[in-house]
Design an enzyme around this catalytic site. Structure first.
Site, PDB file in Angstrom:
ATOM      1  N   ARG A   1      -8.397  11.458   4.673  1.00 53.33           N
ATOM      2  CA  ARG A   1      -9.792  11.016   4.684  1.00 53.33           C
ATOM      3  C   ARG A   1     -10.524  11.403   5.961  1.00 53.33           C
ATOM      4  O   ARG A   1     -11.736  11.591   5.945  1.00 53.33           O
ATOM      5  CB  ARG A   1      -9.821   9.499   4.536  1.00 53.33           C
ATOM      6  CG  ARG A   1      -9.239   9.054   3.219  1.00 53.33           C
ATOM      7  CD  ARG A   1      -8.917   7.587   3.241  1.00 53.33           C
ATOM      8  NE  ARG A   1      -8.419   7.154   1.952  1.00 53.33           N
ATOM      9  CZ  ARG A   1      -8.162   5.893   1.657  1.00 53.33           C
ATOM     10  NH1 ARG A   1      -8.382   4.954   2.571  1.00 53.33           N
ATOM     11  NH2 ARG A   1      -7.712   5.569   0.478  1.00 53.33           N
ATOM     12  N   ASN A   2      -9.807  11.454   7.077  1.00 50.73           N
ATOM     13  CA  ASN A   2     -10.454  11.826   8.324  1.00 50.73           C
ATOM     14  C   ASN A   2     -10.963  13.264   8.244  1.00 50.73           C
ATOM     15  O   ASN A   2     -12.075  13.569   8.651  1.00 50.73           O
ATOM     16  CB  ASN A   2      -9.472  11.650   9.486  1.00 50.73           C
ATOM     17  CG  ASN A   2      -9.054  10.200   9.648  1.00 50.73           C
ATOM     18  OD1 ASN A   2      -9.825   9.384  10.110  1.00 50.73           O
ATOM     19  ND2 ASN A   2      -7.847   9.877   9.210  1.00 50.73           N
TER      20      ASN A   2
ATOM     21  N   GLY B   1       4.115   9.476  12.994  1.00 49.09           N
ATOM     22  CA  GLY B   1       3.982  10.572  12.042  1.00 49.09           C
ATOM     23  C   GLY B   1       4.995  11.641  12.328  1.00 49.09           C
ATOM     24  O   GLY B   1       5.939  11.386  13.066  1.00 49.09           O
TER      25      GLY B   1
ATOM     26  N   GLY C   1       0.820  -1.208   0.000  1.00 46.68           N
ATOM     27  CA  GLY C   1       0.000   0.000   0.000  1.00 46.68           C
ATOM     28  C   GLY C   1       0.853   1.257   0.000  1.00 46.68           C
ATOM     29  O   GLY C   1       2.067   1.199  -0.269  1.00 46.68           O
ATOM     30  N   ALA C   2       0.227   2.389   0.311  1.00 45.35           N
ATOM     31  CA  ALA C   2       0.903   3.672   0.166  1.00 45.35           C
ATOM     32  C   ALA C   2       2.158   3.781   1.034  1.00 45.35           C
ATOM     33  O   ALA C   2       3.247   4.080   0.526  1.00 45.35           O
ATOM     34  CB  ALA C   2      -0.071   4.806   0.492  1.00 45.35           C
TER      35      ALA C   2
ATOM     36  N   LYS D   1      -4.908  10.749  16.577  1.00 42.48           N
ATOM     37  CA  LYS D   1      -4.935  11.975  15.760  1.00 42.48           C
ATOM     38  C   LYS D   1      -5.951  11.833  14.621  1.00 42.48           C
ATOM     39  O   LYS D   1      -6.538  12.835  14.185  1.00 42.48           O
ATOM     40  CB  LYS D   1      -3.535  12.312  15.232  1.00 42.48           C
ATOM     41  CG  LYS D   1      -2.887  11.191  14.413  1.00 42.48           C
ATOM     42  CD  LYS D   1      -2.892  11.491  12.966  1.00 42.48           C
ATOM     43  CE  LYS D   1      -2.553  10.383  12.021  1.00 42.48           C
ATOM     44  NZ  LYS D   1      -1.787   9.240  12.340  1.00 42.48           N
TER      45      LYS D   1
ATOM     46  N   GLU E   1      -9.946   5.912   9.098  1.00 47.74           N
ATOM     47  CA  GLU E   1      -9.384   5.225  10.264  1.00 47.74           C
ATOM     48  C   GLU E   1      -9.836   5.812  11.588  1.00 47.74           C
ATOM     49  O   GLU E   1      -9.931   5.110  12.587  1.00 47.74           O
ATOM     50  CB  GLU E   1      -7.855   5.258  10.196  1.00 47.74           C
ATOM     51  CG  GLU E   1      -7.288   4.415   9.060  1.00 47.74           C
ATOM     52  CD  GLU E   1      -5.771   4.549   8.992  1.00 47.74           C
ATOM     53  OE1 GLU E   1      -5.090   3.648   9.496  1.00 47.74           O
ATOM     54  OE2 GLU E   1      -5.279   5.567   8.452  1.00 47.74           O
TER      55      GLU E   1
ATOM     56  N   LYS F   1      -1.098   1.680  12.580  1.00 40.00           N
ATOM     57  CA  LYS F   1      -1.405   2.484  13.763  1.00 40.00           C
ATOM     58  C   LYS F   1      -2.789   2.113  14.257  1.00 40.00           C
ATOM     59  O   LYS F   1      -3.704   1.995  13.459  1.00 40.00           O
ATOM     60  CB  LYS F   1      -1.409   3.967  13.403  1.00 40.00           C
ATOM     61  CG  LYS F   1      -0.045   4.516  13.107  1.00 40.00           C
ATOM     62  CD  LYS F   1      -0.058   5.543  11.990  1.00 40.00           C
ATOM     63  CE  LYS F   1       1.364   5.958  11.674  1.00 40.00           C
ATOM     64  NZ  LYS F   1       1.686   5.854  10.249  1.00 40.00           N
TER      65      LYS F   1
ATOM     66  N   ALA G   1       2.454   9.672   2.898  1.00 40.61           N
ATOM     67  CA  ALA G   1       3.237   8.678   2.162  1.00 40.61           C
ATOM     68  C   ALA G   1       3.706   9.194   0.802  1.00 40.61           C
ATOM     69  O   ALA G   1       4.847   8.961   0.389  1.00 40.61           O
ATOM     70  CB  ALA G   1       2.395   7.413   1.978  1.00 40.61           C
TER      71      ALA G   1
END
EC number: 1.1.1.94
Lengths: 348, 348
Positions: free
Chosen positions: A266-267, A144, A10-11, A199, A295, A108, A148
């Site tokens: 996205r959050n 963090g 993935g990323a 976060k 997430e 995470k 990415a």
């Protein structure tokens, strides 16, 4: 030169190939069953679909059945799997791991242990290892603040790596650090992981302020900054209740990561939708349709339950995390956004 | 009900009339010579030109010659003057002040004392008072995070008030706090003021990242979050060297204020111009032409000199504030923005 195996294409797993290849390592990228399309593109020398750029040449790609070949003689293994899948992928990898290998983890979040208590991922990963590996394989958590695509492109980045094993941290710096990808090392794995997981949840509230602005045509900057600060305060309290340190959360791993997470991702997008007036059901359905996992939603559920466990254990009181409770209420359908967030984030 | 006199009819002074009128106080708004046009508009029941909204009805307006009338029998005086003018306005007010009046100050920044040492404004204001007032008039510093237009409109806001006089702080809360305008109280005036002054300077660097993104068409989010965190670290170090507390800077007064300052405002705009490729000379000339004072530019000069004084006194080392030095270099014409900021903000 070292041999590094990344589990998960993935990323973030793919992004880490940039500093690793730049430093001259042999890098193997193993894909899960969910990564087949990604691997097809990468093998055809096309850009990584989620990063939008070409990965550095020289990578070796491995399909799901070839996990043994991917792991054979690896010096370091990087687990780059979503938080809900990382334990099962580690279990698949276990037969091919050997004592002494460092296990780096970009996942995470939280999960349940065998007694149905919520734990941070490093604890769950350790528990998933057989005793001979548990003793000898140091686990390193990668936190963090880090998008990415910027790591993949080689843009300036500072990221926090956490482990109780100082030697493993030193190895990470030697393997991964480049001129533009810089490592901050900490032994406070708990503080790092609490911030990394939470976060995402708090960024939803910051996104709501941006959505409110779009809908009302006037800014909610003061509320947003109050939420930003309250988020750091609450993450620090939860980290401390679990044995972590406040300074980790007020630094790069917390304040820095919250800043970048609220800037994009996205959050934030989920929050914006809510702030513009979408119901939580509609907003989540839309994002599911777009295959965008948020997430912070799962993290909120886990965190509220974890916080309740800490309250039961006498290590927190509910007044320590009003904003987390407010966000969970909003994610559960509470529609008075401004009232709910103001009451939680402004001083009493 | 109390009688409050606000000296200065600019954005923040005028904004504070909203919570004060809402709480039923008698509020007098005195304008300086620079405020004549503002007062004309306000007397004609037009919106405040800088806030874009109508102030609450019931205000009393005073012109520059009428400072005595404005101050007579006031219970509390609020100094809402730019940092370079606040001492001289206080000197004009001194003959009409009486012992025991609380002096609130929204001005933020630095200035020189009689020995050419750089001091925070509360120290300079105290020094400008005659001995009988110095002993009896508590000074309260009003910090961030707070956009004036949102306070004026009554949107949710949390702001830090700082004073060594606990009674004065309690009075401020009684006078000013409303449902949506909430006060955090602190005795750490130094931490509050260092953050209030310096966040403007650091916000320029965050603005640069946004400008870089516009110019390069790709984000610099990781660099921006590293700068954000390094800014908090450096403000905390400077505050501590001056006797303030780190927690003040990592909280609402520092991290919160930096967040809101980087979201909007002139300091961010200057940074954006630089990031897009404008020279510092062009960018500053444009903003001067638009009558937009960029407070972070003067604050950077003062802060670098103050830091050098602290280095000479053995209370800081230059390695404690690389980002401040980098911003000052950029404001002095250094054109390698990414290189300069990366070197300063990423871990060594």
């Amino acid at each position: 030169m070292h041999r590094i195996t990344i589990l998960g294409a993935g990323a973030m797993g793919s992004a880490l190939t940039t500093p690793l290849i730049q430093n001259g390592h042999e890098v193997r990228l193993w894909g899960t069953e969910f990564d087949s399309e990604l691997l097809t593109e990468l093998r055809a020398n096309k850009p990584h679909p989620r990063l939008g750029i070409h990965l550095a040449p020289g990578l070796q790609f491995y399909d799901p059945p070839d996990i043994e070949a991917a792991l054979t003689d690896a010096d370091v293994v990087i687990l780059a799997i979503t938080s809900d899948g990382v334990v099962s992928i580690l279990q698949r990898a276990v037969p091919y791991l050997r004592p002494g290998q460092a296990l780096l983890m970009v996942s995470k979040g939280f999960g349940y242990d065998a007694t149905q208590h919520i734990r941070l991922l490093p604890t769950l990963l350790t528990a998933a290892l057989p005793p001979h590996l548990r003793e000898s394989c140091p686990i390193v958590a990668i936190g963090g603040p880090c998008k990415a695509n910027e790591v993949a492109a080689g843009w300036p980045t500072a990221t926090v790596y956490g482990s109780e094993n100082q030697q493993a941290l030193t190895l990470c710096r030697a393997l991964l650090q480049t001129e533009n990808y810089r490592l901050c090392l900490t032994d406070d794995v708990v503080g790092l992981e609490v911030a990394a997981a939470l976060k995402n949840t708090y960024a939803i509230a910051l996104g709501i302020c941006i959505g409110l602005e779009e809908a009302s045509k006037h800014p909610w900057h003061n509320l947003k900054s109050a939420i930003f600060t309250q988020a750091i305060v609450e993450m620090a309290r939860i980290a401390q209740a679990l044995g972590g340190r406040s300074e980790t959360v007020t630094g790069l791993a917390g304040a820095g990561d919250l800043e970048v997470t609220a800037t994009s991702g996205r959050n934030r997008v989920l929050g914006e939708r809510l702030g513009r007036g979408e119901s939580i059901a509609t907003a989540l359905a839309t994002m599911r349709r777009l295959q965008q996992t948020v997430e912070g939603v799962a993290a909120a559920r886990y965190a509220v339950e974890l916080a309740a466990q800490l309250v039961n254990a006498g290590q927190l009181v509910t007044a320590d995390y009003p904003l987390l409770s407010a966000i969970q209420a909003i994610l559960s359908g509470e529609a008075h956004l401004v009232e709910t967030l103001s009451r939680a984030a402004l001083p009493a």
